[in-house]
Design an enzyme around this catalytic site. Structure first.
Site, PDB file in Angstrom:
ATOM      1  N   CYS A   1       0.787  -1.219   0.000  1.00  0.00           N
ATOM      2  CA  CYS A   1       0.000   0.000   0.000  1.00  0.00           C
ATOM      3  C   CYS A   1       0.830   1.286   0.000  1.00  0.00           C
ATOM      4  O   CYS A   1       1.444   1.600  -1.006  1.00  0.00           O
ATOM      5  CB  CYS A   1      -0.990  -0.028   1.153  1.00  0.00           C
ATOM      6  SG  CYS A   1      -2.436   0.976   0.790  1.00  0.00           S
TER       7      CYS A   1
ATOM      8  N   ARG B   1     -12.054   7.064  -1.028  1.00  0.00           N
ATOM      9  CA  ARG B   1     -11.143   5.963  -0.674  1.00  0.00           C
ATOM     10  C   ARG B   1     -11.706   4.652  -1.228  1.00  0.00           C
ATOM     11  O   ARG B   1     -12.930   4.451  -1.275  1.00  0.00           O
ATOM     12  CB  ARG B   1     -10.965   5.846   0.835  1.00  0.00           C
ATOM     13  CG  ARG B   1     -10.337   7.079   1.485  1.00  0.00           C
ATOM     14  CD  ARG B   1      -9.910   6.786   2.921  1.00  0.00           C
ATOM     15  NE  ARG B   1      -8.778   5.876   2.969  1.00  0.00           N
ATOM     16  CZ  ARG B   1      -7.508   6.261   2.778  1.00  0.00           C
ATOM     17  NH1 ARG B   1      -7.249   7.532   2.509  1.00  0.00           N
ATOM     18  NH2 ARG B   1      -6.510   5.399   2.837  1.00  0.00           N
TER      19      ARG B   1
ATOM     20  N   HIS C   1      -3.681  -5.481   2.240  1.00  0.00           N
ATOM     21  CA  HIS C   1      -3.366  -5.554   3.670  1.00  0.00           C
ATOM     22  C   HIS C   1      -4.027  -6.801   4.239  1.00  0.00           C
ATOM     23  O   HIS C   1      -4.593  -7.609   3.546  1.00  0.00           O
ATOM     24  CB  HIS C   1      -3.991  -4.365   4.399  1.00  0.00           C
ATOM     25  CG  HIS C   1      -3.419  -3.040   4.107  1.00  0.00           C
ATOM     26  ND1 HIS C   1      -2.216  -2.628   4.607  1.00  0.00           N
ATOM     27  CD2 HIS C   1      -3.909  -1.987   3.391  1.00  0.00           C
ATOM     28  CE1 HIS C   1      -1.994  -1.374   4.202  1.00  0.00           C
ATOM     29  NE2 HIS C   1      -2.999  -0.976   3.483  1.00  0.00           N
TER      30      HIS C   1
HETATM   31  N1  GLN Z   1      -1.965   6.965   2.144  1.00  0.00           N
HETATM   32  C1  GLN Z   1      -2.096   6.115   1.007  1.00  0.00           C
HETATM   33  C2  GLN Z   1      -3.476   6.199   0.363  1.00  0.00           C
HETATM   34  O1  GLN Z   1      -4.346   6.639   0.944  1.00  0.00           O
HETATM   35  C3  GLN Z   1      -1.814   4.663   1.409  1.00  0.00           C
HETATM   36  C4  GLN Z   1      -2.809   4.128   2.389  1.00  0.00           C
HETATM   37  C5  GLN Z   1      -2.381   2.808   3.011  1.00  0.00           C
HETATM   38  O2  GLN Z   1      -1.202   2.462   3.153  1.00  0.00           O
HETATM   39  N2  GLN Z   1      -3.375   2.038   3.451  1.00  0.00           N
HETATM   40  O3  GLN Z   1      -3.651   5.782  -0.722  1.00  0.00           O
END
Ligand code: GLN
Length: 245
Positions: free
Chosen positions: A92, A126, A190
């Site tokens: 990520c 998101r 993840h």
């Molecule tokens: N900050 C990055 C995003 O929002 C990665 C997020 C994460 O590692 N879960 O895409």
């Protein structure tokens, strides 16, 4: 053999139990009689010599901004290590920073180290939820969990990690997730990822052992009943609800 793992920024990039991936690698190595020595590589630290596997987890934009300049300074040493056969697993936020750059939600462009042919631009919504991938290159599936604002765009000719069966993946449109180049793997998954995907844990482990041994290494199969059950639970969740805003 004694494997050396370089854990980049464990204090900053470690959300969703990404640290658990290292525990899995350690146990699966130990089950084959190998030892794993983990070295944390933080801000201001030099990149140690003779690392077999580099690992970097995920993090919010704020944490990525706290490490990006330091990672850029480590870029040459990491590129040399990878060119020398070291493996890398990046998850990520870490995945985004081993590309060319990550433009975060505030519009700030964080430099990447260019180990993978891709760049990332944060979007408004998101992409959150369970994910299931078809990894045709090995005829297996990967199951995990994603939560990212970043949309990752692979350059022409780049190899994705898998085709999205359920979930958003790199950008919610291309139908692909992650990227791989030799022994370098980047993914949004993840969970942590490796406990529920033992074949992929062994793939990363075998790459690290091959670096240490100087030749490809066969791994004796492990029973993996629990891991297979965990994979099925995660895959079922992805099929039932992955990829919906
Ligand atoms: N900050 C990055 C995003 O929002 C990665 C997020 C994460 O590692 N879960 O895409």
């Amino acid at each position: 053999m004694k494997l050396t793992v370089g854990h980049l920024y464990p204090e900053y990039l470690n959300i969703y139990a990404d640290r658990g991936n290292i525990a899995v690698l350690r146990e699966r190595a130990r089950a084959r009689g190998h030892e794993v020595e983990v070295t944390g590589i933080g801000v201001g630290h030099a990149v140690p010599e003779a690392i077999d596997l580099f690992y970097v987890g995920g993090g919010q934009d704020r944490e990525q901004a706290l490490v990006a300049t330091d990672l850029e300074r480590k870029g040459e040493a990491l590129r040399v290590a990878v060119a020398g056969g070291a493996a890398m697993l990046a998850v990520c936020g870490g995945y985004q920073l081993i590309g060319r750059f990550y433009r975060d939600r505030a519009g700030a462009e964080l430099p990447g180290i260019g180990l993978l042919p891709l760049h990332t631009i944060a979007g408004e919504r998101r992409m959150i939820g369970d994910v299931l991938l078809d990894c045709e290159w090995v005829g297996k599936t990967l199951a995990g969990f994603e939560n990212h604002a970043g949309r990752t765009y692979l350059e022409p000719g780049a190899e994705p990690l898998g085709r999205v069966l359920a979930g958003f993946g790199n950008d919610g449109k291309s139908g692909y997730e992650g990227c791989r180049d030799g022994r370098v793997y980047g993914t949004y998954l993840h969970g942590p990822l490796l406990p529920r995907n033992p074949w992929f844990a062994d793939r990363v482990l075998a790459d690290a052992l091959a670096h240490r041994a100087g030749e490809e290494v066969e791994l004796t199969p492990l029973p993996d009943e629990l891991e297979a059950a965990a994979h099925e639970v995660s895959a079922a969740r992805a099929r039932s609800r992955g990829g919906r805003y």
